[in-house]
Design an enzyme around this catalytic site. Structure first.
Site, PDB file in Angstrom:
ATOM      1  N   LYS A 195       1.634  -2.331   7.803  1.00  0.00           N
ATOM      2  CA  LYS A 195       0.317  -2.571   7.197  1.00  0.00           C
ATOM      3  C   LYS A 195       0.460  -2.831   5.691  1.00  0.00           C
ATOM      4  O   LYS A 195      -0.216  -3.714   5.132  1.00  0.00           O
ATOM      5  CB  LYS A 195      -0.587  -1.352   7.445  1.00  0.00           C
ATOM      6  CG  LYS A 195      -1.948  -1.400   6.738  1.00  0.00           C
ATOM      7  CD  LYS A 195      -2.885  -2.404   7.338  1.00  0.00           C
ATOM      8  CE  LYS A 195      -4.258  -2.410   6.645  1.00  0.00           C
ATOM      9  NZ  LYS A 195      -4.997  -1.147   6.803  1.00  0.00           N
ATOM     10  N   SER A 265      -8.708  -8.956   0.050  1.00  0.00           N
ATOM     11  CA  SER A 265      -8.419  -7.534   0.258  1.00  0.00           C
ATOM     12  C   SER A 265      -9.302  -6.694  -0.663  1.00  0.00           C
ATOM     13  O   SER A 265      -9.799  -7.169  -1.685  1.00  0.00           O
ATOM     14  CB  SER A 265      -6.947  -7.234  -0.022  1.00  0.00           C
ATOM     15  OG  SER A 265      -6.693  -7.196  -1.412  1.00  0.00           O
ATOM     16  N   SER A 266      -9.476  -5.420  -0.306  1.00  0.00           N
ATOM     17  CA  SER A 266     -10.290  -4.534  -1.148  1.00  0.00           C
ATOM     18  C   SER A 266      -9.679  -4.387  -2.535  1.00  0.00           C
ATOM     19  O   SER A 266     -10.400  -4.348  -3.538  1.00  0.00           O
ATOM     20  CB  SER A 266     -10.449  -3.165  -0.482  1.00  0.00           C
ATOM     21  OG  SER A 266      -9.195  -2.559  -0.238  1.00  0.00           O
TER      22      SER A 266
END
Length: 317
Positions: A195, A265-266
């Site tokens: 991940k 992405s955050s």
């Protein structure tokens, strides 16, 4: 089940709503604004539907004489996990399971250092949950999917009167019944690093390019940069004894190619907005672990160094 959700951002409110809707006794630990709003049912938005979930309580701190939790879901940002671990100590009983859902590879270890590895599960989580008010959350897109596993390879070690694999199974059953997709990982360290390979690479390159996935993957030179960044993460992982290889790189590239064109992405969004981000726990972690292992990470070095000034300014604000 007695569940505590530590953190009342989008992720925390989402997990609280899903578990509360499934009939569990849920307590959210959050800010004063969250506790003040919790006199009403928690509102969960799913597409065009809004679901009111009554019975969830919110508190601002955990009392020293708190009843032990069966499950604790830790949803704060990665840099807040170490402090969260200290606050969670009163909730730990013989059979308490702790599930951190942060990006990166260090949250579970940070919790284990304080709470004991026997209680901690490793976890990766994919969901887009947006907090739109102190006691209201919206799930954008599909429901959460998680991959969970015992923190150490010895799944037969005892946790109270259970084995670690039993605990994984119990938590998986609870989440599945609540409508959250679950995969059980036999090697959670591989799962966590896989991940990290995805999120730090496409998010880091996206932050450099200041573009979403649809733009970075359409330009061959930039798409190749994402691939090379993933290969750096795989090399660092292998140097740490974690079995990531070319097949894992290809698997994560396929995920990247499958994202919608507007995906960011955050971390990338936080950096662009001048907010504190998880830079230190994504690209910064790759750099730190790479240096410790003697593995060169020039792409992640560049991402980290280029974004660090803005990150430091955001933390001073």
């Amino acid at each position: 089940m007695n569940v505590t959700v530590f953190g009342a951002g989008g992720m925390g409110l989402y997990f609280a709503a899903m578990l509360g809707r499934a009939g569990h006794q849920v307590t959210v630990v959050g800010r004063a604004s969250t506790a003040a709003a919790a006199t009403e049912p928690l509102v969960l938005g799913l597409g065009a539907e809004e679901i009111s979930v009554p019975g969830i309580r919110a508190i601002t701190e955990i009392p020293a004489d708190a009843e032990p939790a069966d499950l604790i879901v830790v949803t704060v940002k990665a840099w807040q996990v170490a402090e969260a671990a200290k606050a969670l100590q009163p909730l730990i009983g013989p059979r308490t399971a702790v599930l951190p859902v942060q990006n990166g590879v260090e949250a579970a270890a940070d919790l284990a250092e304080v709470l004991g590895a026997d209680h901690i599960l490793g976890c990766t989580c994919v969901v887009i949950a947006q907090r739109i008010a102190p006691w209201q959350v919206r799930c954008l897109g599909a429901h959460a999917t998680v991959e969970i596993g015992a923190l150490t390879p010895d799944s037969n070690r005892p946790v109270g009167d259970l084995t670690a694999w039993d605990v994984v199974g119990d938590v998986a059953s609870v989440l599945t019944a609540a409508g959250i997709g679950v995969t059980r990982s036999a090697d959670i360290q591989v799962t966590l690093w896989r991940k990290l390979m995805l999120i730090a690479s496409y998010g880091g390159v996206g932050a450099l390019a200041r573009q979403p996935v649809g733009v970075t993957r359409a330009e061959p030179a930039t798409a190749e940069l994402v691939r090379a960044a993933m290969q750096e993460v795989a090399a660092v992982a292998r140097a740490r004894g974690i079995a990531l290889g070319d097949a894992d790189v290809e698997q994560m590239l396929a995920v990247y190619r499958g994202f919608s064109a507007d995906t960011t992405s955050s971390m990338q969004r936080d950096l662009a907005a001048g907010r504190p981000s998880e830079l230190e726990y994504q690209n910064g972690a790759v750099v730190r672990f790479g240096r410790a292992a003697g593995v060169a990470t020039p792409i992640h070095d560049t991402i980290y160094a280029s974004q660090l000034p803005g990150e430091l300014l955001a933390r001073q604000a």
